[in-house]
Design an enzyme around this catalytic site. Structure first.
Site, PDB file in Angstrom:
ATOM      1  N   GLY A   1       0.850  -1.201   0.000  1.00 53.37           N
ATOM      2  CA  GLY A   1       0.000   0.000   0.000  1.00 53.37           C
ATOM      3  C   GLY A   1       0.879   1.243   0.000  1.00 53.37           C
ATOM      4  N   HIS A   2       1.889   1.253   0.878  1.00 54.32           N
ATOM      5  CA  HIS A   2       2.841   2.376   0.892  1.00 54.32           C
ATOM      6  C   HIS A   2       3.600   2.432  -0.430  1.00 54.32           C
ATOM      7  CE1 HIS A   2       2.616   1.402   5.354  1.00 54.32           C
ATOM      8  NE2 HIS A   2       2.245   2.667   5.323  1.00 54.32           N
TER       9      HIS A   2
ATOM     10  N   GLN B   1      -6.425   5.919   0.656  1.00 50.89           N
ATOM     11  CA  GLN B   1      -7.876   5.981   0.887  1.00 50.89           C
ATOM     12  C   GLN B   1      -8.309   5.038   2.011  1.00 50.89           C
ATOM     13  OE1 GLN B   1     -10.228   7.921   0.052  1.00 50.89           O
ATOM     14  NE2 GLN B   1     -11.970   6.677   0.725  1.00 50.89           N
TER      15      GLN B   1
END
Ligand code: PAF
Length: 282
Positions: free
Chosen positions: A37-38, A150
Site C-alpha cells: 500500500g505504501h 484511501q
C-alpha cells in the site's frame, strides 16, 4: 540509492538546492512497517515529482494510552529497501525529540462533525495527533504534493480540511486501497493477526463488496445496507464490531438514504487488533 536522514538540518541541506531550483517534492508520510500500500504511494510520488521524501515516524501523539504505540512494528531496514525499490529519494526517520522539541507539545486540531464520528469515538485524541504530525511534516519538508491512502478515509477528509482551513500550500493526492488477492486491505497492523484471525478478517471486504453490489442494484436505504453488512461480519464468531456506518461525504453527516456520495466505513476487532476498511458509494 535512497538516503536515510534523521535530522531537520540534514534534510534541509539535501533539499535546499531543490527548493532553489523549484523542483517538485512529493512527501509520503508513514509510520514505517511499509507494505505494498505504501509502495503504491511512493511509486505515484516518484512518477509525479522530482524528489520523493518518505517519512518514517511512529507518532506518539496519535496513540491513546491503551493503544499499540510500544508494540507498533518498527522495521527501518526493510522500510529503506522498499523505499529504494520504489524510487524514493530520501527516507526521513527522525526521533521523537526532533519532531516534538518542546516539553509540552503544541497541537493542531480540526473541529466539527468530521472529527467526531467513526474512529474518533473510540480514539478521541487520534486525529489531533495525526493533524499535528502531518502539519509538522508539511512545514519541515515543504512538499509540492503529499500522498495518503484511501484506506484511512476519515484521516484523508480531516487532512483535507486542515489544508483548506490553514491555507497549507500542498496538493493532496489520495491513492486507492491496495488489497491482498483475497480482499484483505493492506495494513501494517495485519502483522498482528494470527492465521485464524487473518482468515476471519475476510468478512470485512466481503461485507463491503456485498454493499457495493446492493448499491449498484439500486438499494439506497442506509439501515438496510448497514444491517446486511453487519450480518456478514457477524458470521465470524471472533469479530467484535466497533462501528459499521454509512455517512455522507465530505463532512460525514448521518443520513437515512444515500442521495449523493457516501462513505461506508467499518472498524472491527479481531482479538486485540482493530482493522478498518471502507468503500465510497456513488
Ligand atoms: O496514516 C499514517 O500512517 C499516519 O496516520 C500518518 C499520516 C503517517 C501520520 O502519522
Amino acid at each position: 540509492m535512497v538516503k536515510c536522514i534523521t535530522t531537520i538540518e540534514q534534510l534541509h541541506a539535501e533539499l535546499n538546492q531543490a527548493y532553489l531550483d523549484h523542483k517538485t517534492i512529493g512527501l509520503v508520510p508513514t509510520m514505517g512497517a511499509l507494505h505494498q500500500g505504501h509502495a503504491s504511494l511512493i511509486q505515484a510520488s516518484s512518477k509525479e515529482n522530482d524528489i520523493t521524501v518518505v517519512s518514517v515516524f511512529v507518532n506518539p501523539t496519535q496513540f491513546g494510552p491503551n493503544e499499540d504505540f510500544d508494540k507498533y512494528p518498527r522495521t527501518l531496514e526493510a522500510d529503506l529497501k522498499l523505499a529504494a525499490n520504489n524510487n524514493a529519494t530520501i527516507v526521513f526517520a527522525p526521533d521523537i525529540d526532533t519532531l516534538y522539541p518542546s516539553k509540552d507539545p503544541s497541537y493542531l486540531e480540526v473541529l466539527g462533525n468530521v472529527s467526531e464520528v467513526l474512529c474518533a469515538k473510540s480514539r478521541p485524541i487520534h486525529f489531533r495527533g495525526v493533524c499535528t504530525i502531518v502539519a509538522k511534516l508539511f512545514n519541515v519538508v515543504r512538499p509540492t504534493r503529499a500522498y495518503f491512502g484511501q484506506k484511512d478515509a476519515q484521516q484523508v477528509l480531516i487532512i483535507k480540511r486542515m489544508v483548506k482551513d490553514f491555507f497549507i500550500p500542498v496538493e493532496l493526492r489520495v491513492m486507492p486501497i491496495i488489497r491482498e488477492q483475497d480482499g484483505l486491505a493492506l495494513s501494517s497492523r495485519n502483522k498482528y493477526l494470527t492465521n485464524e484471525q487473518r482468515t476471519q478478517a475476510l468478512v470485512l471486504s466481503q461485507s463491503l463488496k456485498h454493499v457495493a453490489n446492493r448499491f449498484a442494484q439500486g438499494e439506497r436505504n442506509v439501515k438496510t445496507l448497514v444491517s446486511e453488512a453487519r450480518k456478514i461480519i457477524e458470521q465470524s464468531p471472533i469479530a467484535k464490531i466497533d462501528y459499521v456506518e454509512i455517512l455522507a461525504l465530505d463532512e460525514l453527516e448521518a443520513i437515512d438514504t444515500i442521495e449523493n456520495k457516501a462513505l461506508m466505513a467499518l472498524a472491527v476487532y479481531f482479538g486485540s487488533t482493530r482493522l478498518i476498511d471502507n468503500i465510497i458509494l456513488e
